[in-house]
Design a protein around this motif. Structure first.
Motif, PDB file in Angstrom:
ATOM      1  N   ASN A 173       0.859  -1.191   0.000  1.00 10.17           N
ATOM      2  CA  ASN A 173       0.000   0.000   0.000  1.00 10.17           C
ATOM      3  C   ASN A 173       0.889   1.232   0.000  1.00 10.17           C
ATOM      4  N   ARG A 175       0.244   4.241   0.005  1.00  7.62           N
ATOM      5  CA  ARG A 175      -0.175   5.314   0.922  1.00  7.62           C
ATOM      6  C   ARG A 175       0.457   5.151   2.300  1.00  7.62           C
ATOM      7  N   LYS A 176       0.820   3.908   2.626  1.00  5.80           N
ATOM      8  CA  LYS A 176       1.287   3.639   3.987  1.00  5.80           C
ATOM      9  C   LYS A 176       2.743   3.205   4.074  1.00  5.80           C
ATOM     10  N   ALA A 177       3.262   2.624   2.994  1.00  6.67           N
ATOM     11  CA  ALA A 177       4.613   2.061   3.095  1.00  6.67           C
ATOM     12  C   ALA A 177       5.305   2.106   1.739  1.00  6.67           C
ATOM     13  N   GLY A 216       2.441  -5.870   8.911  1.00  4.83           N
ATOM     14  CA  GLY A 216       1.514  -4.793   8.607  1.00  4.83           C
ATOM     15  C   GLY A 216       0.251  -5.207   7.890  1.00  4.83           C
ATOM     16  N   ASP A 219      -2.940  -3.940   9.455  1.00  5.38           N
ATOM     17  CA  ASP A 219      -3.060  -2.477   9.394  1.00  5.38           C
ATOM     18  C   ASP A 219      -3.221  -1.952   7.972  1.00  5.38           C
ATOM     19  N   ASP A 221      -1.091  -2.370   5.413  1.00  3.32           N
ATOM     20  CA  ASP A 221       0.157  -1.995   4.740  1.00  3.32           C
ATOM     21  C   ASP A 221       0.398  -2.823   3.485  1.00  3.32           C
ATOM     22  N   GLU A 260      -6.047   3.358  -3.231  1.00  9.50           N
ATOM     23  CA  GLU A 260      -4.675   3.619  -2.801  1.00  9.50           C
ATOM     24  C   GLU A 260      -3.958   4.550  -3.774  1.00  9.50           C
TER      25      GLU A 260
END
Length: 432
Positions: A173, A175-177, A216, A219, A221, A260
């Motif tokens: 993702n 946006r997160k990682a 992750g 969450d 990720d 995403e």
């Protein structure tokens, strides 16, 4: 008490004779086994389904007469035994003994002697019997003929790739990682993974792992998604503020990826209301939101509010022939008439969804099929009828020549078979 081999034989009866899919059967049946036996049971069922047509041919070579139809579970137990001796790295004596012993929980003690004799004969003559197989690839004749016609230079490689389990590939993702960051986390936790070459969000695991063992995952990720499927969001390339439709959304992997990629007004549509729950669960894990509607995408009067979309993803219902390695029961369940029906569904979806697209908007037609009838031929027919549609070039190399769109074929250790065609709706408004 039922054991993995006996249960596998029962499951194969339901698959082959009753036409039930593994996706339907496995969640309930594996619960009958202790946790430690479930992985082996699933390996048996998937492997026997993958090679069933070859294994069934071997049974005819090994038996003087077919097993009575009322004793189909015994026939399937022989299939299970042959699969272990032929395809699995197990001690031969253990595979044979445990298979014969599975006649006890099935309450078929009379079959033990016959199974023992057949399996021991395979131990002695297996190489010769395998060399003499007429259907060594284990594909139905109709599909073999279509693949041979479509890919005269590649059809054998295509079928061989379909007989090898596909890798477990993930989507990071963004946006997160960052992918490099996630790979470092995976290495720190003892998980061997590597970056895919064709997609900068994709990583492949050296060995499959439970999803909640992935750093992750809970969450949002990272998600499980093949590299080919990841191309859909990247090729459609939604932009911030756009109104986007995922027309056949369940289970939601591509919906999540689109969200995403950009801040968009997202609608996730699927004909199966129960499967939309999977979309909701996936989006909740990712911390993303979409408008979710249960309806037939082709029945636009039932769901469309009249506000046109900037981008549409049509991941159309198809034969799934590009993902046989992940769903080997396709070989046993799919029929030529199914493809005839699916092409009609695909044409209808294309024609109706096109009406909901803005002038200047883009629609990505995608399938996990490798049959030209469902792919390039559908786009050719659509372009012939739809004067306001044009096919856009894709910065994506195909694995096989095709006049319209890009065709990926399943690659050992790499991506699944997939087809992509990006269409733009011609804006009739003259430029200022």
């Amino acid at each position: 008490m039922i054991n993995s081999r006996a249960l596998a034989a029962q499951t194969l009866v339901q698959l082959v004779d009753q036409g039930r899919s593994l996706a339907d059967l496995l969640p309930a049946t594996r619960e009958q086994l202790p946790e430690e036996e479930r992985g082996f049971y699933q390996q048996l069922v998937y492997g026997c389904a993958r090679h069933y047509l070859s294994l069934d041919e071997l049974t005819r070579k090994l038996l003087n007469k077919p097993i009575a139809h009322k004793e189909r579970v015994v026939h399937m137990l022989l299939v299970v035994g042959l699969y272990q001796l032929w395809q699995l790295d197990l001690p031969e004596h253990a595979a044979l003994y445990e298979t014969v012993d599975a006649t006890k929980p099935l309450k078929k003690p009379w079959a033990a002697k016959m199974l023992n004799a057949a399996l021991r004969r395979f131990q002695r003559e297996g190489d010769e019997l395998i060399d003499g197989l007429q259907n060594a690839a284990g594909y139905p004749g109709w599909l073999t003929r279509q693949l041979r016609q479509a890919y005269p230079e590649q059809w054998q490689d295509v079928m061989a790739a379909g007989n090898v389990q596909g890798p477990m590939t993930l989507r990071v993702n963004r946006r997160k990682a960052d992918r490099a960051e996630w790979l470092a986390r995976a290495e720190a936790e003892g998980l061997e993974a590597f970056a895919c070459e064709l997609t900068d969000s994709a990583v492949t695991l050296a060995q499959p792992a439970p999803v909640f063992a992935l750093p992750g995952f809970a969450d949002g990720d990272v998600s499980v998604q093949d590299e080919a499927a990841q191309q859909c969001a990247l090729l459609l390339a939604p932009q911030n503020g756009e109104r986007v439709l995922d027309a056949c959304a369940a289970p939601g992997g591509k919906t999540g990826h689109l969200l995403e990629c950009a801040d968009i007004d997202m609608t996730a549509l699927d004909v199966d209301e129960s499967r939309l729950q999977r979309v909701a669960e996936n989006l909740d894990r990712l911390g993303l939101n979409a408008r979710q509607i249960a309806a037939d995408a082709a029945d636009i009067n039932a769901w469309w509010d009249g506000n046109a979309f900037d981008r549409i993803l049509l991941d159309a219902p198809c034969s799934g022939t590009g993902v046989i390695r992940r769903h080997p029961d396709i070989k046993l369940l799919r029929r030529p008439k199914d493809v005839d029906f699916l092409t009609q569904v695909q044409d209808r979806l294309l024609a109706q969804l096109w009406r909901t697209l803005k002038p200047g908007g883009r629609l990505l037609y995608a399938t996990c099929s490798i049959l030209p009838r469902e792919n390039s031929e559908r786009i050719a027919a659509f372009l012939q009828k739809q004067s306001d549609a044009r096919l856009l070039p894709l910065a994506l190399a195909g694995d096989a020549p095709t006049e319209f769109g890009v065709q990926w074929l399943p690659q050992p250790g790499g991506h699944d078979g997939f087809y992509f065609a990006l269409l733009e709706k011609i804006d009739p408004t003259p430029a200022a």
